[in-house]
Write an enzyme that holds these catalytic residues in place. Sequence first.
Site, PDB file in Angstrom:
ATOM      1  N   LYS A  70      42.862  50.751  50.511  1.00  0.00           N
ATOM      2  CA  LYS A  70      43.902  50.443  49.522  1.00  0.00           C
ATOM      3  C   LYS A  70      45.099  49.797  50.208  1.00  0.00           C
ATOM      4  O   LYS A  70      45.330  50.030  51.390  1.00  0.00           O
ATOM      5  CB  LYS A  70      44.379  51.744  48.854  1.00  0.00           C
ATOM      6  CG  LYS A  70      43.409  52.346  47.862  1.00  0.00           C
ATOM      7  CD  LYS A  70      44.010  53.568  47.194  1.00  0.00           C
ATOM      8  CE  LYS A  70      43.035  54.216  46.230  1.00  0.00           C
ATOM      9  NZ  LYS A  70      42.717  53.390  45.052  1.00  0.00           N
ATOM     10  N   ARG A 107      33.420  58.307  41.178  1.00  0.00           N
ATOM     11  CA  ARG A 107      32.141  58.364  40.447  1.00  0.00           C
ATOM     12  C   ARG A 107      30.999  58.766  41.368  1.00  0.00           C
ATOM     13  O   ARG A 107      30.017  59.362  40.930  1.00  0.00           O
ATOM     14  CB  ARG A 107      31.887  57.015  39.759  1.00  0.00           C
ATOM     15  CG  ARG A 107      31.845  55.849  40.705  1.00  0.00           C
ATOM     16  CD  ARG A 107      32.045  54.508  40.009  1.00  0.00           C
ATOM     17  NE  ARG A 107      33.454  54.184  39.814  1.00  0.00           N
ATOM     18  CZ  ARG A 107      33.901  53.087  39.218  1.00  0.00           C
ATOM     19  NH1 ARG A 107      33.047  52.190  38.761  1.00  0.00           N
ATOM     20  NH2 ARG A 107      35.185  52.876  39.085  1.00  0.00           N
TER      21      ARG A 107
HETATM   22  N1  BES Z   1      41.654  57.360  42.651  1.00  0.00           N
HETATM   23  C1  BES Z   1      41.471  56.007  42.271  1.00  0.00           C
HETATM   24  C2  BES Z   1      41.994  55.711  40.874  1.00  0.00           C
HETATM   25  C3  BES Z   1      43.486  55.558  40.733  1.00  0.00           C
HETATM   26  C4  BES Z   1      44.085  54.350  41.056  1.00  0.00           C
HETATM   27  C5  BES Z   1      44.241  56.548  40.218  1.00  0.00           C
HETATM   28  C6  BES Z   1      45.442  54.193  40.884  1.00  0.00           C
HETATM   29  C7  BES Z   1      45.595  56.387  40.020  1.00  0.00           C
HETATM   30  C8  BES Z   1      46.199  55.203  40.363  1.00  0.00           C
HETATM   31  C9  BES Z   1      39.994  55.639  42.306  1.00  0.00           C
HETATM   32  O1  BES Z   1      39.246  56.265  43.276  1.00  0.00           O
HETATM   33  C10 BES Z   1      39.935  54.171  42.592  1.00  0.00           C
HETATM   34  O2  BES Z   1      40.339  53.794  43.652  1.00  0.00           O
HETATM   35  N2  BES Z   1      39.463  53.395  41.638  1.00  0.00           N
HETATM   36  C11 BES Z   1      39.404  51.994  41.792  1.00  0.00           C
HETATM   37  C12 BES Z   1      38.091  51.525  41.222  1.00  0.00           C
HETATM   38  C13 BES Z   1      37.786  50.074  41.501  1.00  0.00           C
HETATM   39  C14 BES Z   1      37.511  49.889  42.978  1.00  0.00           C
HETATM   40  C15 BES Z   1      36.606  49.670  40.679  1.00  0.00           C
HETATM   41  C16 BES Z   1      40.578  51.376  41.046  1.00  0.00           C
HETATM   42  O3  BES Z   1      40.909  51.864  39.968  1.00  0.00           O
HETATM   43  O4  BES Z   1      41.198  50.460  41.580  1.00  0.00           O
HETATM   44 MN    MN Z   2      39.357  55.218  45.112  1.00  0.00          MN
END
Ligand code: BES
Ligand code: MN
Length: 492
Positions: free
Chosen positions: A275, A349
Site C-alpha cells: 500500500k 477474502r
Molecule cells: N483492508 C483493505 C480494505 C480497506 C481499504 C479498508 C481502505 C479501509 C480503507 C483490504 O484488504 C484491501 O486492501 N482491499 C483492496 C482490494 C483491492 C486490491 C481489490 C482495496 O480496497 O484497495
Molecule cells: Mn488489503
Amino acid sequence: MNYSIDTNSLETLKKNCAIVGIYSNQTLSNAAQILDNATNGLISTVVKRGDILGKLNDTLLLNVIPNNNIERVLLVGLGEQKPLTTKNYRKVLAAAIGAIKKSRFDSAVVALTDIEVEKADVTLKTRQIVEVFEDAMYQFIDCKSKPADEMTLKSIVISATDSAAQSGLAQGLAISGGVSLAKHLADLPANICTPTFLAQQALTLATNFAAIETTVLDVADMEKLGMGSLLAVARGSREPAKLISLEYKGGETNAKPIVLVGKGLTFDAGGISLKPGAGMDEMKYDMCGGAAVLGTLQAAAELKLPLNIVGLIPATENLPDGQANKPGDVLTSMSGKTIEVLNTDAEGRLILCDTLTYAKRFNPEVVIDLATLTGAVLVALGRVPSGLLGNDDALCNDLISASETANDSVWRLPLWEEYQEQLKSNFADLANIGGKDAGTITAACFLANFTEEFRWAHLDIAGTAWRTGSAKGATGRPVPLLTQYLLNRANA
Ligand code: BES
Ligand code: MN
Ligand code: ZN
C-alpha cells in the site's frame, strides 16, 4: 460509570445534577415541569428570559439551585415540540453528556425517558442513554505515559416511571460493553494487538463467561485442514496466524448456531502489492470485524441470550517478505477451489474464504461475516452505512430491520451472477480481484463462491468501523446491529 434506574419522583432525588429537556416553543418536558414546580419557577424564568432557546442540542447549565435536593440543572434543547427522531434523540443525549462529562461533580440524574421519540419505547430510550453516554466517555489511554484527567462523574441515574427501563439498562450495558471492547482492541496498535493477543482476548472471554468456550487453531492445525489460502497470507508475517473459534451455548443443545465470522487482519500493509505510505497506520483497524465478533459474543453472553452462537476470527498480518504471497501465485483453498492471487492486498477474502468453508462444520443456521474488506465501499457509500450483501433475502431483511432499531445502518448492494464474470482467471478457478469496477460487489462475489451451502450475509465495514482525521478512533460498529439481530432472533 455506574448506571441505575430510579422510579421515584424526580424532585425527591438527591443528586449533583439533573438533566431535563425543553422545546423550542419554550414548553418544558414533564420532568422539567416537575423541577420548575419544585424550584418556584426557576426553570421557566430562565427560559422566558431567552437564556436558552430550546433548539436541538442547545444546553444551559444552571449551577446553583437554591434549597433543593438537586444541586444543578442541565437544560437541553429538544427542538420543535413533536416526537423526536431517534437520530435527534441521540444528538440530544450526546449534547447532554458533552456538557457535563468534564464537570467536577459525581452524580447526575437523566430525566429524558419521558420525551416522545418516534418508534422508541422506554426500553429503547433507556438503552440509548447508556449507549450514547458510554460512547462519549470512552477514552483510549493505554499508550499515554501520563494518566488522563480523572473523570469525577461516577454515577448516572436514569429517571423512569416504567419498569421497562430495566431491560433497556441491561441491553444498553451489554451493547456498550461490547462496543467498548471492540473499540479498545481496534484502537490498540498492531505491535500490541497481534493475532496471538486477539486469541488471548478470546480465551479471557471464555474465562469470564461459563457459556463461552474458546478454541485457538494454530498454523499446524490449519495446515492439517488444508487452509492453503489463509496460510498463504500468513506466510509474509513473522507473527503466527491463529484461527480463533468461540462457541457461546445459550440455546438448546441441538439448536443450529448463528455463525459470525470476523476479519482479524491485525495489520494490512498490502503484502508484496504494498500500500502507499499515507494513512497506512489506519490498517491496524483491519481487525475490526474480529473485534466486533468478540464484542458481540460478550454482549450475547451478558444478556444470557437463549441462542447458540459461534464466532470465528481468522487472525494474521499481511506484510511483504521473502516468503510472502506473490502476484500470480496460485493457492488451493480448503474448499479445493484454486485461487490466482492477482493482488496480494486483496487478502481479506483469502483468509475469509477458508474460514467460511470451516464454518460449514458447525451446521449453521446462518453465517454472517463482517470485514473491513474494500476501500471501494467508501467510494460507494461513504462512512454512513455498512455495505450489506448476501445470498438470502430473509437474512438480509432481518439485518436491515435490526440495523434500523440499533441505529447502526446498512445498505444492501446487489450480488448478481453477472459480476462473477469479473473474477475469471486464466490459470485458476477464481482470481482474487475483479478489476476496478464494483469492487465491493466483486469482493462479496468472491466470498459467495464459498458460501453456497448455507444462508449467508456479508457486511463490508471498511467505512464504518473507524473514524479518520482528528477524531480518529474505532466506532465499535457493527456490534449494536449484530446484538440487535441476536435479540430479535431470541424473541422470535
Ligand atoms: N483492508 C483493505 C480494505 C480497506 C481499504 C479498508 C481502505 C479501509 C480503507 C483490504 O484488504 C484491501 O486492501 N482491499 C483492496 C482490494 C483491492 C486490491 C481489490 C482495496 O480496497 O484497495
Ligand atoms: Mn488489503
Ligand atoms: Zn485488508
